[in-house]
Design an enzyme around this catalytic site. Structure first.
Site, PDB file in Angstrom:
ATOM      1  N   HIS A   1      -8.526  -5.312   0.740  1.00  0.00           N
ATOM      2  CA  HIS A   1      -8.879  -3.914   0.994  1.00  0.00           C
ATOM      3  C   HIS A   1      -9.200  -3.209  -0.314  1.00  0.00           C
ATOM      4  CE1 HIS A   1      -4.732  -3.679  -0.304  1.00  0.00           C
ATOM      5  NE2 HIS A   1      -4.911  -2.384  -0.564  1.00  0.00           N
TER       6      HIS A   1
ATOM      7  N   ASP B   1      -8.432   0.843  -1.672  1.00  0.00           N
ATOM      8  CA  ASP B   1      -7.429   1.804  -1.221  1.00  0.00           C
ATOM      9  C   ASP B   1      -8.011   2.960  -0.395  1.00  0.00           C
ATOM     10  OD1 ASP B   1      -5.362   0.361  -2.313  1.00  0.00           O
ATOM     11  OD2 ASP B   1      -5.501   1.350  -4.261  1.00  0.00           O
TER      12      ASP B   1
ATOM     13  N   HIS C   1      -8.726  -5.728  -3.269  1.00  0.00           N
ATOM     14  CA  HIS C   1      -7.539  -6.422  -3.770  1.00  0.00           C
ATOM     15  C   HIS C   1      -6.645  -6.836  -2.612  1.00  0.00           C
ATOM     16  CE1 HIS C   1      -6.444  -2.122  -3.723  1.00  0.00           C
ATOM     17  NE2 HIS C   1      -5.195  -2.509  -3.518  1.00  0.00           N
TER      18      HIS C   1
HETATM   19  C1  SIN Z   1      -1.667  -2.260  -3.121  1.00  0.00           C
HETATM   20  O1  SIN Z   1      -2.453  -2.623  -2.258  1.00  0.00           O
HETATM   21  O2  SIN Z   1      -1.815  -1.214  -3.728  1.00  0.00           O
HETATM   22  C2  SIN Z   1      -0.468  -3.124  -3.467  1.00  0.00           C
HETATM   23  C3  SIN Z   1      -0.878  -4.316  -4.229  1.00  0.00           C
HETATM   24  C4  SIN Z   1       0.309  -5.170  -4.585  1.00  0.00           C
HETATM   25  O3  SIN Z   1       1.415  -4.924  -4.125  1.00  0.00           O
HETATM   26  O4  SIN Z   1       0.117  -6.112  -5.348  1.00  0.00           O
END
Ligand code: SIN
Length: 298
Positions: free
Chosen positions: A102, A104, A260
């Site tokens: 995703h 954010d 990410h």
């Molecule tokens: C997130 O998606 O902001 C969290 C990423 C993570 O916990 O590594």
């Protein structure tokens, strides 16, 4: 003035480790300029061995713009600009926060530009995070496909916090206080599928498997095959980087050109990070149109 940052790229696509800067202290203009440049160039940068109080994390994050308070996730009591990304040892067989590719909160009218994640407690192994380069995803498509996508919009919604869709089979984390069943989260918002990055001037795919529901004026069923293909392209190993956290490490990434994913492979261990998020601008299409000009993004 030369900033003399030690910047080591991590892969051929994105990600760099930066040493020689203490993020807890005020940064000289030249250092900040070089950090901004490094984020534009590498899309996600990592700073091992930092020590940040919540206030220092907020001060650092504010260098990139206005910190946004996120809907649906209860922040730290004393610091409403910070969310604790937590999975505790007793939580097994659950889906974790950020555990699917995703960018954010893309369902917001002005989705986040930069996110800052600071590791406080990490498992001895596992719990890495992956990032993917959405410029590469776009630029390696055929001319015909790029041309088609340039003119499309996609719908985004916060349905994972909403009421309209049936819950997934996986239990979700209870370590984080996340509000669900919010009917306003089900509303869809159109953003361009190909986004013109305001600082680099490059084109990036701006869709993701968590919040993008379909192409505008198409059904979910019609949209799924092409979205699926594009997600496969975007997350090809050669367009990703992987970061293994150590306590004190800080990641700073640009949500406008990356995806990410937090890898959920550390059942029985505790993992705690603090995230701050910078409010972005309304996404612009390659035709220079901002998604707010119409109710839809055409
Ligand atoms: C997130 O998606 O902001 C969290 C990423 C993570 O916990 O590594």
């Amino acid at each position: 003035m030369e900033a003399h940052l030690d910047i080591q790229p991590l892969t051929g696509s994105l990600g760099a480790e930066i040493r020689g800067v203490d993020l807890a202290r005020p940064l000289a203009d030249a250092v900040l300029r070089d950090l901004r440049r490094a984020i534009i160039e590498h899309l996600v940068v990592f700073f091992p061995g930092q020590e940040l109080s919540p206030q220092q994390q907020k001060n650092f994050t504010a260098l990139f713009g206005e910190i946004c308070q996120l809907p649906y996730i209860r922040p730290l009591d004393e610091h409403p600009e910070i969310i604790a990304v937590l999975k505790s040892p007793e939580e097994r067989g659950i889906s974790t926060f950020g555990g699917t590719w995703h960018s954010d909160f893309t369902f917001l009218e002005r989705p986040p530009s930069i996110s800052v994640l600071y590791a406080l407690e990490v498992p001895p192994f596992g719990g890495d995070t992956l990032w993917a380069n959405m410029y590469d995803a776009y630029e390696t498509l055929s001319v015909g496909m790029r041309g088609t996508l340039d003119g499309l919009c996609a719908m985004h919604s916060g349905h994972v916090y909403g009421a309209a869709r049936p819950p997934t089979h996986l239990k979700t984390s209870t370590s984080m206080d996340i509000s669900r069943n919010n009917t306003e989260a089900d509303a869809e918002r159109a953003h361009p599928v190909v986004r013109l990055h305001p600082e680099s001037g490059r084109r990036a795919l701006f869709i993701n498997p968590v919040y993008t529901t379909r192409f505008e004026e198409m059904t979910e069923e019609e949209s799924a095959p092409l979205l699926h293909f594009l997600y496969g392209r975007a997350t090809s190993p050669e367009f990703t980087c992987r970061f293994s956290w150590t306590p004190g490490a800080v990641a700073v990434w640009d949500n406008r050109c990356t995806l990410h994913l937090a890898i959920n492979d550390y059942d029985g261990k505790r993992r705690l990070l603090h995230r701050t998020t910078v409010q972005g601008e309304r996404p612009r299409s390659v035709a220079g149109r901002a998604s707010e000009l119409n109710a839809t993004c055409r």
